[in-house]
Design a protein around this motif. Sequence first.
Motif, PDB file in Angstrom:
ATOM      1  N   GLY A 118     -45.730  -1.989   7.274  1.00 46.23           N
ATOM      2  CA  GLY A 118     -46.441  -1.026   6.444  1.00 46.23           C
ATOM      3  C   GLY A 118     -46.052  -1.154   4.982  1.00 46.23           C
ATOM      4  O   GLY A 118     -45.220  -1.979   4.607  1.00 46.23           O
ATOM      5  N   VAL A 119     -46.677  -0.322   4.163  1.00 43.97           N
ATOM      6  CA  VAL A 119     -46.459  -0.325   2.721  1.00 43.97           C
ATOM      7  C   VAL A 119     -46.116   1.094   2.294  1.00 43.97           C
ATOM      8  O   VAL A 119     -46.787   2.051   2.711  1.00 43.97           O
ATOM      9  CB  VAL A 119     -47.717  -0.819   1.974  1.00 43.97           C
ATOM     10  CG1 VAL A 119     -47.530  -0.758   0.476  1.00 43.97           C
ATOM     11  CG2 VAL A 119     -48.064  -2.241   2.407  1.00 43.97           C
ATOM     12  N   GLU A 120     -45.091   1.231   1.479  1.00 45.75           N
ATOM     13  CA  GLU A 120     -44.644   2.544   1.023  1.00 45.75           C
ATOM     14  C   GLU A 120     -44.382   2.514  -0.477  1.00 45.75           C
ATOM     15  O   GLU A 120     -43.851   1.538  -0.997  1.00 45.75           O
ATOM     16  CB  GLU A 120     -43.372   2.964   1.769  1.00 45.75           C
ATOM     17  CG  GLU A 120     -42.861   4.331   1.404  1.00 45.75           C
ATOM     18  CD  GLU A 120     -41.703   4.788   2.279  1.00 45.75           C
ATOM     19  OE1 GLU A 120     -41.067   5.784   1.925  1.00 45.75           O
ATOM     20  OE2 GLU A 120     -41.436   4.150   3.327  1.00 45.75           O
ATOM     21  N   ARG A 121     -44.733   3.592  -1.115  1.00 46.05           N
ATOM     22  CA  ARG A 121     -44.509   3.751  -2.543  1.00 46.05           C
ATOM     23  C   ARG A 121     -43.358   4.725  -2.743  1.00 46.05           C
ATOM     24  O   ARG A 121     -43.252   5.722  -2.027  1.00 46.05           O
ATOM     25  CB  ARG A 121     -45.787   4.306  -3.159  1.00 46.05           C
ATOM     26  CG  ARG A 121     -45.893   4.202  -4.619  1.00 46.05           C
ATOM     27  CD  ARG A 121     -47.353   4.507  -5.007  1.00 46.05           C
ATOM     28  NE  ARG A 121     -47.381   4.956  -6.374  1.00 46.05           N
ATOM     29  CZ  ARG A 121     -48.087   5.954  -6.833  1.00 46.05           C
ATOM     30  NH1 ARG A 121     -48.857   6.641  -6.017  1.00 46.05           N
ATOM     31  NH2 ARG A 121     -48.049   6.291  -8.087  1.00 46.05           N
ATOM     32  N   PHE A 122     -42.476   4.426  -3.697  1.00 42.37           N
ATOM     33  CA  PHE A 122     -41.314   5.256  -3.991  1.00 42.37           C
ATOM     34  C   PHE A 122     -41.357   5.705  -5.438  1.00 42.37           C
ATOM     35  O   PHE A 122     -41.532   4.883  -6.337  1.00 42.37           O
ATOM     36  CB  PHE A 122     -40.014   4.465  -3.790  1.00 42.37           C
ATOM     37  CG  PHE A 122     -39.743   4.062  -2.375  1.00 42.37           C
ATOM     38  CD1 PHE A 122     -38.917   4.825  -1.570  1.00 42.37           C
ATOM     39  CD2 PHE A 122     -40.318   2.912  -1.845  1.00 42.37           C
ATOM     40  CE1 PHE A 122     -38.661   4.449  -0.260  1.00 42.37           C
ATOM     41  CE2 PHE A 122     -40.066   2.531  -0.537  1.00 42.37           C
ATOM     42  CZ  PHE A 122     -39.238   3.305   0.253  1.00 42.37           C
ATOM     43  N   GLY A 123     -41.150   7.000  -5.668  1.00 41.20           N
ATOM     44  CA  GLY A 123     -40.958   7.505  -7.014  1.00 41.20           C
ATOM     45  C   GLY A 123     -39.483   7.424  -7.362  1.00 41.20           C
ATOM     46  O   GLY A 123     -38.617   7.503  -6.487  1.00 41.20           O
ATOM     47  N   TYR A 124     -39.192   7.268  -8.647  1.00 41.70           N
ATOM     48  CA  TYR A 124     -37.799   7.136  -9.090  1.00 41.70           C
ATOM     49  C   TYR A 124     -37.631   7.710 -10.493  1.00 41.70           C
ATOM     50  O   TYR A 124     -38.501   7.539 -11.355  1.00 41.70           O
ATOM     51  CB  TYR A 124     -37.390   5.661  -9.098  1.00 41.70           C
ATOM     52  CG  TYR A 124     -36.153   5.423  -9.934  1.00 41.70           C
ATOM     53  CD1 TYR A 124     -34.889   5.694  -9.427  1.00 41.70           C
ATOM     54  CD2 TYR A 124     -36.259   4.969 -11.247  1.00 41.70           C
ATOM     55  CE1 TYR A 124     -33.758   5.515 -10.210  1.00 41.70           C
ATOM     56  CE2 TYR A 124     -35.128   4.780 -12.025  1.00 41.70           C
ATOM     57  CZ  TYR A 124     -33.886   5.061 -11.504  1.00 41.70           C
ATOM     58  OH  TYR A 124     -32.773   4.896 -12.275  1.00 41.70           O
ATOM     59  N   THR A 125     -36.499   8.350 -10.704  1.00 42.02           N
ATOM     60  CA  THR A 125     -36.040   8.714 -12.044  1.00 42.02           C
ATOM     61  C   THR A 125     -34.523   8.879 -11.973  1.00 42.02           C
ATOM     62  O   THR A 125     -33.983   9.248 -10.922  1.00 42.02           O
ATOM     63  CB  THR A 125     -36.722  10.004 -12.561  1.00 42.02           C
ATOM     64  OG1 THR A 125     -36.445  10.150 -13.960  1.00 42.02           O
ATOM     65  CG2 THR A 125     -36.253  11.244 -11.837  1.00 42.02           C
ATOM     66  N   PRO A 126     -33.819   8.586 -13.068  1.00 39.20           N
ATOM     67  CA  PRO A 126     -32.374   8.818 -13.058  1.00 39.20           C
ATOM     68  C   PRO A 126     -32.070  10.316 -12.924  1.00 39.20           C
ATOM     69  O   PRO A 126     -32.795  11.152 -13.473  1.00 39.20           O
ATOM     70  CB  PRO A 126     -31.913   8.304 -14.422  1.00 39.20           C
ATOM     71  CG  PRO A 126     -33.013   7.439 -14.923  1.00 39.20           C
ATOM     72  CD  PRO A 126     -34.275   7.966 -14.309  1.00 39.20           C
ATOM     73  N   LEU A 127     -31.030  10.635 -12.196  1.00 39.97           N
ATOM     74  CA  LEU A 127     -30.568  12.016 -12.080  1.00 39.97           C
ATOM     75  C   LEU A 127     -29.759  12.334 -13.332  1.00 39.97           C
ATOM     76  O   LEU A 127     -28.735  11.705 -13.601  1.00 39.97           O
ATOM     77  CB  LEU A 127     -29.709  12.191 -10.827  1.00 39.97           C
ATOM     78  CG  LEU A 127     -29.044  13.559 -10.630  1.00 39.97           C
ATOM     79  CD1 LEU A 127     -30.096  14.672 -10.558  1.00 39.97           C
ATOM     80  CD2 LEU A 127     -28.196  13.551  -9.378  1.00 39.97           C
ATOM     81  N   THR A 128     -30.250  13.276 -14.101  1.00 41.23           N
ATOM     82  CA  THR A 128     -29.542  13.683 -15.315  1.00 41.23           C
ATOM     83  C   THR A 128     -29.246  15.181 -15.229  1.00 41.23           C
ATOM     84  O   THR A 128     -28.315  15.571 -14.556  1.00 41.23           O
ATOM     85  CB  THR A 128     -30.339  13.304 -16.582  1.00 41.23           C
ATOM     86  OG1 THR A 128     -31.647  13.852 -16.495  1.00 41.23           O
ATOM     87  CG2 THR A 128     -30.428  11.790 -16.747  1.00 41.23           C
ATOM     88  N   GLU A 129     -30.093  15.985 -15.825  1.00 44.01           N
ATOM     89  CA  GLU A 129     -29.877  17.432 -15.829  1.00 44.01           C
ATOM     90  C   GLU A 129     -30.930  18.192 -15.030  1.00 44.01           C
ATOM     91  O   GLU A 129     -31.032  19.411 -15.141  1.00 44.01           O
ATOM     92  CB  GLU A 129     -29.891  17.936 -17.285  1.00 44.01           C
ATOM     93  CG  GLU A 129     -28.853  17.302 -18.192  1.00 44.01           C
ATOM     94  CD  GLU A 129     -27.432  17.743 -17.854  1.00 44.01           C
ATOM     95  OE1 GLU A 129     -27.228  18.931 -17.500  1.00 44.01           O
ATOM     96  OE2 GLU A 129     -26.529  16.894 -17.938  1.00 44.01           O
TER      97      GLU A 129
END
Length: 151
Positions: A77-88
């Motif tokens: 299958g195919v999956e999309r992932f969201g990402y952002t650095p953990l800051t505040e």
Amino acid sequence: MITSTLSQLHWYKIISPHFEKAIQHVLSTDFTGLETGKYPIDGDSFAIVNEYTTKPVSECDPESHRDYADIQIMLAGVERFGYTPLTEQPATTPYDPEKDVALYSIASEDLSYITLHPGEFIIFFPSDIHQPEVFTHQPDLVRKVVVKVAL
């Protein structure tokens, strides 16, 4: 966050002794025939074989962990992932030490997205907020292994 093809996973054994054991286990195990469930790797790390249908971004909560890094390996299958650095960013669901997870409410335009296909992996560390289970163009049946590596 690190992402590449499974053939490149061996490079990341140097992160820690736990990563070395976990990656060695991944590279020597055929997960395709295993039933869904949790499988111990050593006293500190384990693998979870998952199968589910991906969902719209609005139904997927961004999350972070403190005690484990995730190595997520796509089998089918195919999956999309969201990402952002953990800051505040404040957690909308506070950290649960039993489940090792905090959940966030972050607009999709504030996340970067990457799509994984079979034979690819992504590693998330506690410094990463990630949003799994997102579909690309339409829902897709996904089979993947999430290796929880003790830190």
